[in-house]
Design a protein around this motif. Structure first.
Motif, PDB file in Angstrom:
ATOM      1  N   ASN A  30      39.418  40.955 -13.072  1.00 39.02           N
ATOM      2  CA  ASN A  30      37.759  39.322 -13.419  1.00 39.02           C
ATOM      3  C   ASN A  30      38.933  38.967 -12.315  1.00 39.02           C
ATOM      4  O   ASN A  30      39.711  39.295 -12.169  1.00 39.02           O
ATOM      5  CB  ASN A  30      38.397  39.421 -14.415  1.00 39.02           C
ATOM      6  CG  ASN A  30      37.824  39.410 -16.202  1.00 39.02           C
ATOM      7  OD1 ASN A  30      36.317  39.989 -15.360  1.00 39.02           O
ATOM      8  ND2 ASN A  30      38.211  39.234 -16.888  1.00 39.02           N
ATOM      9  N   ASN A  50      42.337  34.230  -9.097  1.00 44.65           N
ATOM     10  CA  ASN A  50      43.251  34.771  -9.965  1.00 44.65           C
ATOM     11  C   ASN A  50      42.800  36.464 -10.513  1.00 44.65           C
ATOM     12  O   ASN A  50      41.570  35.955 -11.096  1.00 44.65           O
ATOM     13  CB  ASN A  50      43.407  33.868 -11.317  1.00 44.65           C
ATOM     14  CG  ASN A  50      44.083  34.623 -12.635  1.00 44.65           C
ATOM     15  OD1 ASN A  50      44.552  35.573 -12.677  1.00 44.65           O
ATOM     16  ND2 ASN A  50      44.036  34.006 -14.039  1.00 44.65           N
ATOM     17  N   ASN A  88      42.779  39.730 -12.591  1.00 43.19           N
ATOM     18  CA  ASN A  88      43.496  40.233 -13.731  1.00 43.19           C
ATOM     19  C   ASN A  88      42.390  42.115 -14.202  1.00 43.19           C
ATOM     20  O   ASN A  88      41.255  41.949 -14.013  1.00 43.19           O
ATOM     21  CB  ASN A  88      42.513  39.501 -14.741  1.00 43.19           C
ATOM     22  CG  ASN A  88      43.223  40.203 -16.086  1.00 43.19           C
ATOM     23  OD1 ASN A  88      44.093  41.188 -15.935  1.00 43.19           O
ATOM     24  ND2 ASN A  88      42.592  39.439 -17.102  1.00 43.19           N
ATOM     25  N   ASN A  89      42.931  43.012 -14.151  1.00 43.97           N
ATOM     26  CA  ASN A  89      42.606  44.059 -13.638  1.00 43.97           C
ATOM     27  C   ASN A  89      43.361  45.118 -14.561  1.00 43.97           C
ATOM     28  O   ASN A  89      44.432  45.233 -15.095  1.00 43.97           O
ATOM     29  CB  ASN A  89      43.248  44.849 -12.331  1.00 43.97           C
ATOM     30  CG  ASN A  89      42.776  46.419 -11.458  1.00 43.97           C
ATOM     31  OD1 ASN A  89      41.663  46.459 -13.148  1.00 43.97           O
ATOM     32  ND2 ASN A  89      42.646  46.686 -11.019  1.00 43.97           N
ATOM     33  N   THR A  90      42.712  45.077 -15.813  1.00 50.39           N
ATOM     34  CA  THR A  90      42.390  46.160 -17.324  1.00 50.39           C
ATOM     35  C   THR A  90      41.916  46.872 -16.837  1.00 50.39           C
ATOM     36  O   THR A  90      40.955  47.167 -16.880  1.00 50.39           O
ATOM     37  CB  THR A  90      42.635  45.218 -18.501  1.00 50.39           C
ATOM     38  OG1 THR A  90      40.950  45.445 -18.111  1.00 50.39           O
ATOM     39  CG2 THR A  90      43.336  43.600 -18.488  1.00 50.39           C
TER      40      THR A  90
END
Length: 464
Positions: A315, A327, A329-331
């Motif tokens: 994201n 921002n 977000n790597n999951t």
């Protein structure tokens, strides 16, 4: 005899002698062509292949399922953020800044975000496997195996029926071919009578009436020969339909008939319960109904499922008024789980299905008993018909011998002038009828034997 009659008779002889030069289609060759080309047999084979596909492990439910998903989203925004009632402050004192010109607090300016981009990416793999389903999957797999065997028997029944149809037409071609030969010989005899009658008339040994009688007989024999030839051509086209060949293809067929020895037939009849295709199909249907009961009973037991997943998501959010930076977000995630489902009460649906499956099994048992009785009756009837037709054929063979002897004697007496042309013609007609009746009896007996062989389940196992 006038020139028109001579031309017509010559044309008949030329037409019917050229047929004899055609290649003979043997019974085995005809059977092979039908097995290869017949449309009904091809459809039956495709049905067997469908059943074979259905009974494979790929259709059993024993293998796990694996699904993959992927997503991508892109968003772009043009925003203006306003801050009414808010003022800029001195970073050192944290007091509102004062505009020296107006002496008023400086309001916080608007913030413009142009081409603010946000991106989201994700992929996932989801696996699920039914560890236990009350053995319903196992019995359904067995049921599919039985359905495959049933489809093979149904295809065999189609092949047997096609073979009967094939040889009923094949033997009709053979019968008409032999009748054609008999009628051609009769025409030759009648044509020879005209010549003899004309010679005798020239020498004053008979009257014009004998010539006219001979001409009438030639006309009748020619018409009978033409009609038989037309029937033969039509029947050859019927044979081509069964063989799925060109309708205009012409065959000469094998007119030799061999009958199965009596002891071998008795052995076939004694084993009919093990080989009759209708009885074998009832056995397969019974097995299918038995598995249906077990599949329905599996509804009383719980179901255990295993599942697992692996996913990745990225994201990238657009900057905002309070968070001006991007921002990201790597999951990644991995999950395993198991579920147990037990339908403790389904309103009685499973109970009803089990009861109905049991009743269907009982009906199949009753149907098997009925089919067994009917097959036994059909075999006894077919055997009686075959023996009767075989006796008739043997009688007709003897009748041909008797009429041949009578015709030869009558021919001698006619040439000596001791009997009239009418008496000679009657002897000729008697021989002609005896020969055609013998041909009919021969092929009727053979077809009756084939029907008996089909009922005993041996039609495809004997040499024709």
């Amino acid at each position: 005899m006038n020139s028109i009659q001579l031309t017509a008779i010559s044309f008949l002889f030329i037409t019917f002698t050229t047929v004899a030069q055609e290649e003979i289609l043997s019974k085995q060759e005809a059977a092979n062509l039908a097995l290869e080309n017949n449309f009904g047999i091809q459809v039956a084979r495709n049905q067997v292949e469908i059943a074979e596909n259905n009974q494979s492990v790929l259709n059993s439910g024993f293998l796990p399922s694996l699904t993959g998903t992927a997503n991508a989203n892109y968003q772009r925004d043009d925003n203006t953020f306003s801050f009414p009632g808010q003022f800029l402050s001195d970073p050192d004192t944290n007091e509102p800044l004062i505009d020296p010109d107006t002496g008023q607090a400086v309001p916080r300016p608007d913030v413009d975000l142009y081409k603010a981009e946000a991106q989201r990416y994700g992929t996932a793999l989801n696996a699920s496997y039914t560890l236990f389903d009350g053995l319903g999957r196992f019995y359904n797999y067995k049921r599919l195996k039985e359905q495959y065997r049933l489809s093979e028997l149904q295809a065999r029944e189609t092949i047997e029926n096609t073979m009967l149809q094939l040889f009923s037409v094949y033997f009709e071609v053979a019968r008409l071919t032999e009748n054609e030969n008999v009628l051609r010989q009769a025409l030759e005899i009648s044509t020879d009578r005209i010549r003899r009658a004309e010679y005798s008339f020239e020498y004053g040994q008979n009257t014009k009436l004998d010539i006219l009688n001979a001409q009438v007989d030639v006309t009748n024999d020619s018409i009978n020969l033409l009609n038989t030839r037309q029937q033969l051509e039509n029947t050859v086209r019927d044979l081509n339909v069964v063989l799925a060949e060109d309708l205009n293809k012409v065959y000469q067929v094998d007119t030799v008939v061999r009958f199965t020895p009596k002891m071998q037939l008795e052995d076939f009849i004694s084993q009919a319960d093990l080989n009759n295709v209708a009885l074998l199909q009832t056995e397969r249907n019974l097995a299918i109904n038995e598995y249906d009961i077990k599949v329905d009973r599996s509804g009383y037991l719980p179901v255990v499922n295993l599942n697992g997943s692996y996913g990745w998501n990225l994201n990238q959010n657009a900057p905002g008024a309070f968070f001006p930076g991007v921002n990201v977000n790597n999951t990644r995630n991995f999950a395993l789980g198991a579920t147990l489902t037990w339908n403790l009460f389904d309103g009685g649906g499973t109970t009803v299905r089990v009861r109905n499956s049991k009743l269907a099994y009982e009906n199949q048992e009753l149907q098997k008993a009925q089919i067994k009785l009917e097959v036994k009756r059909d075999i006894e009837n077919a055997l009686a018909i075959y023996e009767n037709r075989l006796n008739i054929y043997q009688i007709q063979e003897q009748n041909v011998i008797t009429n041949k002897n009578n015709f030869e004697r009558s021919k001698e007496q006619f040439q000596l002038g001791r009997i009239t042309s009418i008496e000679f013609r009657q002897a000729q007609i008697n021989l002609l009828n005896a020969q055609t009746n013998k041909n009919l009896a021969k092929y009727d007996a053979k077809l009756a034997e084939l029907q008996l062989l089909q009922l005993t389940g041996q039609l495809l196992n004997v040499e024709l």
